[in-house]
Design a protein around this motif. Structure first.
Motif, PDB file in Angstrom:
ATOM      1  N   LYS A 217      33.576  37.999  -0.010  1.00  0.00           N
ATOM      2  CA  LYS A 217      32.273  38.379  -0.556  1.00  0.00           C
ATOM      3  C   LYS A 217      31.973  39.844  -0.257  1.00  0.00           C
ATOM      4  O   LYS A 217      30.889  40.312  -0.516  1.00  0.00           O
ATOM      5  CB  LYS A 217      31.173  37.500   0.062  1.00  0.00           C
TER       6      LYS A 217
ATOM      7  N   TYR B  55      36.484  36.488 -10.260  1.00  0.00           N
ATOM      8  CA  TYR B  55      35.220  36.954  -9.698  1.00  0.00           C
ATOM      9  C   TYR B  55      34.142  35.977 -10.124  1.00  0.00           C
ATOM     10  O   TYR B  55      33.955  35.718 -11.311  1.00  0.00           O
ATOM     11  CB  TYR B  55      34.887  38.361 -10.191  1.00  0.00           C
ATOM     12  N   ARG B  56      33.472  35.429  -9.149  1.00  0.00           N
ATOM     13  CA  ARG B  56      32.382  34.498  -9.421  1.00  0.00           C
ATOM     14  C   ARG B  56      31.064  35.252  -9.278  1.00  0.00           C
ATOM     15  O   ARG B  56      30.611  35.537  -8.168  1.00  0.00           O
ATOM     16  CB  ARG B  56      32.445  33.322  -8.463  1.00  0.00           C
ATOM     17  N   ASN B  57      30.478  35.590 -10.391  1.00  0.00           N
ATOM     18  CA  ASN B  57      29.300  36.453 -10.406  1.00  0.00           C
ATOM     19  C   ASN B  57      28.102  35.833  -9.693  1.00  0.00           C
ATOM     20  O   ASN B  57      27.404  36.516  -8.962  1.00  0.00           O
ATOM     21  CB  ASN B  57      28.941  36.817 -11.844  1.00  0.00           C
ATOM     22  N   ARG B  58      27.864  34.574  -9.896  1.00  0.00           N
ATOM     23  CA  ARG B  58      26.710  33.924  -9.262  1.00  0.00           C
ATOM     24  C   ARG B  58      26.768  34.014  -7.750  1.00  0.00           C
ATOM     25  O   ARG B  58      25.777  34.272  -7.091  1.00  0.00           O
ATOM     26  CB  ARG B  58      26.635  32.453  -9.653  1.00  0.00           C
ATOM     27  N   GLU B  59      27.969  33.768  -7.213  1.00  0.00           N
ATOM     28  CA  GLU B  59      28.124  33.779  -5.753  1.00  0.00           C
ATOM     29  C   GLU B  59      28.535  35.149  -5.234  1.00  0.00           C
ATOM     30  O   GLU B  59      28.624  35.357  -4.036  1.00  0.00           O
ATOM     31  CB  GLU B  59      29.157  32.737  -5.334  1.00  0.00           C
ATOM     32  N   LYS B  60      28.836  36.080  -6.166  1.00  0.00           N
ATOM     33  CA  LYS B  60      29.285  37.432  -5.826  1.00  0.00           C
ATOM     34  C   LYS B  60      30.481  37.396  -4.882  1.00  0.00           C
ATOM     35  O   LYS B  60      30.479  38.008  -3.812  1.00  0.00           O
ATOM     36  CB  LYS B  60      28.145  38.235  -5.209  1.00  0.00           C
ATOM     37  N   LYS B  61      31.528  36.683  -5.309  1.00  0.00           N
ATOM     38  CA  LYS B  61      32.720  36.616  -4.477  1.00  0.00           C
ATOM     39  C   LYS B  61      33.988  36.668  -5.316  1.00  0.00           C
ATOM     40  O   LYS B  61      33.989  36.302  -6.492  1.00  0.00           O
ATOM     41  CB  LYS B  61      32.717  35.384  -3.588  1.00  0.00           C
TER      42      LYS B  61
END
Length: 78
Positions: free
Chosen positions: A53, A30-36
């Motif tokens: 996303k 989970y990439r928090n910055r990109e919310k994906k």
């Protein structure tokens, strides 16, 4: 290269897993910055990836996780 639809990703991931349950691995990032979410299934020869996303895809991720958990539990008990 990412697979565009979850349904196609799930189908190919299931085929890969059933072909070689002992070597196939599944990971979720989970990439928090990109919310994906990035889902990855590999057997060290073939690598399948899916990017989402959408919050509603969490339920789909749960279905895929269940496939791997049940499969690994069954293969380790035999």
């Amino acid at each position: 290269m990412y697979i565009k639809t979850f349904e196609e990703f799930y189908q190919k991931a299931e085929e890969l897993f059933l072909a070689n349950q002992r070597k196939t691995r599944f990971s979720i990032k989970y990439r928090n910055r990109e919310k994906k979410f990035v889902l990855k299934v590999t057997d060290d020869r073939i690598c399948l990836k899916f990017l989402s996303k959408q919050q509603q895809d969490i339920k789909k991720i749960e279905i895929l996780t269940t496939l791997f958990l049940r499969g690994h539990a069954a293969s380790s008990s035999s």
